[in-house]
Structures are given as structure tokens and as C-alpha cells.
Write a protein that holds these residues in place. Structure first.
Motif, PDB file in Angstrom:
ATOM      1  N   PRO A   1      -4.081   4.430  -7.094  1.00  0.00           N
ATOM      2  CA  PRO A   1      -5.174   4.482  -6.114  1.00  0.00           C
ATOM      3  C   PRO A   1      -5.206   3.226  -5.236  1.00  0.00           C
ATOM      4  CG  PRO A   1      -5.961   5.065  -8.301  1.00  0.00           C
ATOM      5  CD  PRO A   1      -4.551   4.556  -8.466  1.00  0.00           C
ATOM      6  N   LEU A   2      -5.474   3.447  -3.955  1.00  0.00           N
ATOM      7  CA  LEU A   2      -5.521   2.342  -3.006  1.00  0.00           C
ATOM      8  C   LEU A   2      -6.940   1.801  -2.872  1.00  0.00           C
ATOM      9  CD1 LEU A   2      -3.262   3.816  -0.220  1.00  0.00           C
ATOM     10  CD2 LEU A   2      -2.686   2.010  -1.821  1.00  0.00           C
TER      11      LEU A   2
ATOM     12  N   LEU B   1      -0.002   6.747   5.564  1.00  0.00           N
ATOM     13  CA  LEU B   1       1.070   5.805   5.231  1.00  0.00           C
ATOM     14  C   LEU B   1       2.431   6.481   5.300  1.00  0.00           C
ATOM     15  CD1 LEU B   1      -0.610   4.154   2.128  1.00  0.00           C
ATOM     16  CD2 LEU B   1      -0.263   3.107   4.354  1.00  0.00           C
TER      17      LEU B   1
ATOM     18  N   ALA C   1       0.822  -1.207   0.000  1.00  0.00           N
ATOM     19  CA  ALA C   1       0.000   0.000   0.000  1.00  0.00           C
ATOM     20  C   ALA C   1       0.857   1.259   0.000  1.00  0.00           C
ATOM     21  CB  ALA C   1      -0.942  -0.008   1.198  1.00  0.00           C
ATOM     22  N   ALA C   2       1.929   1.270   0.787  1.00  0.00           N
ATOM     23  CA  ALA C   2       2.809   2.436   0.831  1.00  0.00           C
ATOM     24  C   ALA C   2       3.452   2.682  -0.529  1.00  0.00           C
ATOM     25  CB  ALA C   2       3.878   2.250   1.903  1.00  0.00           C
TER      26      ALA C   2
ATOM     27  N   MET D   1       2.278   1.680  -3.453  1.00  0.00           N
ATOM     28  CA  MET D   1       1.219   2.098  -4.379  1.00  0.00           C
ATOM     29  C   MET D   1       0.953   3.592  -4.213  1.00  0.00           C
ATOM     30  SD  MET D   1      -1.461  -1.111  -4.112  1.00  0.00           S
ATOM     31  CE  MET D   1      -2.731  -0.314  -5.104  1.00  0.00           C
ATOM     32  N   ALA D   2       0.833   4.051  -2.966  1.00  0.00           N
ATOM     33  CA  ALA D   2       0.564   5.466  -2.713  1.00  0.00           C
ATOM     34  C   ALA D   2       1.698   6.340  -3.230  1.00  0.00           C
ATOM     35  CB  ALA D   2       0.343   5.695  -1.221  1.00  0.00           C
ATOM     36  N   GLN D   3       2.947   5.914  -3.016  1.00  0.00           N
ATOM     37  CA  GLN D   3       4.091   6.678  -3.493  1.00  0.00           C
ATOM     38  C   GLN D   3       4.164   6.709  -5.014  1.00  0.00           C
ATOM     39  OE1 GLN D   3       6.861   5.361   0.172  1.00  0.00           O
ATOM     40  NE2 GLN D   3       8.009   6.079  -1.578  1.00  0.00           N
ATOM     41  N   SER D   4       3.554   5.736  -5.667  1.00  0.00           N
ATOM     42  CA  SER D   4       3.527   5.684  -7.131  1.00  0.00           C
ATOM     43  C   SER D   4       2.245   6.291  -7.701  1.00  0.00           C
ATOM     44  CB  SER D   4       3.641   4.225  -7.593  1.00  0.00           C
ATOM     45  OG  SER D   4       4.825   3.650  -7.122  1.00  0.00           O
ATOM     46  N   LEU D   5       1.445   6.886  -6.826  1.00  0.00           N
ATOM     47  CA  LEU D   5       0.178   7.524  -7.201  1.00  0.00           C
ATOM     48  C   LEU D   5      -0.829   6.533  -7.780  1.00  0.00           C
ATOM     49  CD1 LEU D   5       1.550  10.857  -8.684  1.00  0.00           C
ATOM     50  CD2 LEU D   5       0.769  10.400  -6.357  1.00  0.00           C
TER      51      LEU D   5
ATOM     52  N   ALA E   1      -8.931   7.348   3.104  1.00  0.00           N
ATOM     53  CA  ALA E   1      -7.517   7.602   2.819  1.00  0.00           C
ATOM     54  C   ALA E   1      -6.676   7.202   4.031  1.00  0.00           C
ATOM     55  CB  ALA E   1      -7.298   9.064   2.481  1.00  0.00           C
TER      56      ALA E   1
END
Length: 172
Positions: free
Chosen positions: A11-12, A20, A2-3, A5-9, A17
Motif C-alpha cells: 500500500p502507498l 504509476l 512508489a512504482a 511498492m505498487a508493483q509489489s502490492l 490512488a
């Protein structure tokens, strides 16, 4: 995941929200990279990865280690694994490490920087439920699984005698 994914923009898949951490590096030692061509045993391959991890890991790093200390004499593997985990904790790295070594599981009781987590286990079906349980050490259930797979009773009985009461107390 998840972290990253978020850093790569990306969507989670979350209802809200999440909060992370941001990692500057994700360092991994998973699997088995033994190589006859490169004269690397499983253990040597792990050491090569661990050396690279130690060269990079810092306070904003995520380190994933699967079966740390495996592939060698268990006593030496535990000592090396413990030393490595203590070093990474001293750097402030976030580490997720898997192990079946009871001696490493005891580390949580001795050092507040560490925390247990395990996968929930269905004791009737003798298989994992794939649910994370925080603050609870796991057990391997090797003899029970061997029994389900119908290894000879004499082998199972001997294994249980070899484990002895001390192992039962450690698991408890």
C-alpha cells in the motif's frame, strides 16, 4: 519507490490512488563499488554497472544513475555520460540521473527528451530542503558551503577567481 511498492502490492502512503508506470526492470548505478581485490577503480566499477544497464534497458525500464560520468577526467566523463543518456533516451527508458556537471545540465536546452529537476536549497542555512523542484537546474554551492565551514579566505577568494564570470552565467 512508489512504482515499485505498487508493483509489489505494498500500500502507498497517498491520499488518492496515483497513476504509476509499470517497469519491467529497475536498473541502478549508485554508490562506489571500487575493489582492490578485483582491480576495479571507482570509474571502472561504474562502467561495469553501466555496461550491464545498457545490455538490459528498454522502453519499460527505469534507470537510476547517481553522479553519472564521475570518477574520471571531467571532460571525458561528461562526453561518456551524455552519450549514455542519449542512448537510453533513444530506447525510451525512463532515466533519473544526478550530476554536478554544468555541461550535462545544458543538455536540457538542446534536447527536448530531457528535463531538469533539483533539490530546493536553503541559501541562508546552506543545506538542502529535500523538496523536488521540476524544470529548475540545481547548483552545487560548493564555495558557499566551504565558506560556512570556514576554509581560509585566501583559498575561497582564489576559487571564486578561478570559477570566473562564465560559471556565474552558466548557473544563472
Amino acid at each position: 519507490l512508489a512504482a515499485l511498492m505498487a508493483q509489489s502490492l505494498i500500500p502507498l502512503p497517498a491520499a488518492e490512488a496515483p497513476l504509476l508506470p509499470v517497469f519491467d526492470a529497475v536498473l541502478i548505478d549508485i554508490g562506489d563499488d571500487q575493489s582492490i581485490a578485483d582491480a576495479l577503480s571507482s570509474f571502472s566499477a561504474h562502467l561495469t554497472h553501466l555496461k550491464a544497464i545498457l545490455a538490459q534497458a528498454g522502453p519499460d525500464s527505469l534507470v537510476l544513475l547517481d553522479e553519472i560520468g564521475g570518477g574520471t577526467d571531467p571532460e571525458e566523463g561528461v562526453a561518456l555520460a551524455r552519450s549514455l543518456l542519449e542512448d537510453l533516451a533513444g530506447r525510451g527508458s525512463r532515466v533519473l540521473a544526478t550530476t554536478h556537471y554544468g555541461q550535462l545540465k545544458v543538455l536540457v536546452e538542446e534536447d527536448e527528451r530531457f528535463r531538469h529537476a533539483s533539490m530546493a536549497f536553503d541559501h541562508e542555512l546552506l543545506r538542502p530542503r529535500f523538496e523536488l523542484q521540476l524544470d529548475l537546474p540545481g547548483a552545487s554551492h560548493a564555495v558557499a558551503i566551504a565558506r560556512r565551514l570556514e576554509l581560509p579566505g585566501s583559498v575561497l577568494a582564489r576559487a571564486e577567481r578561478l570559477l570566473g564570470d562564465e560559471r556565474v552565467l552558466l548557473d544563472e
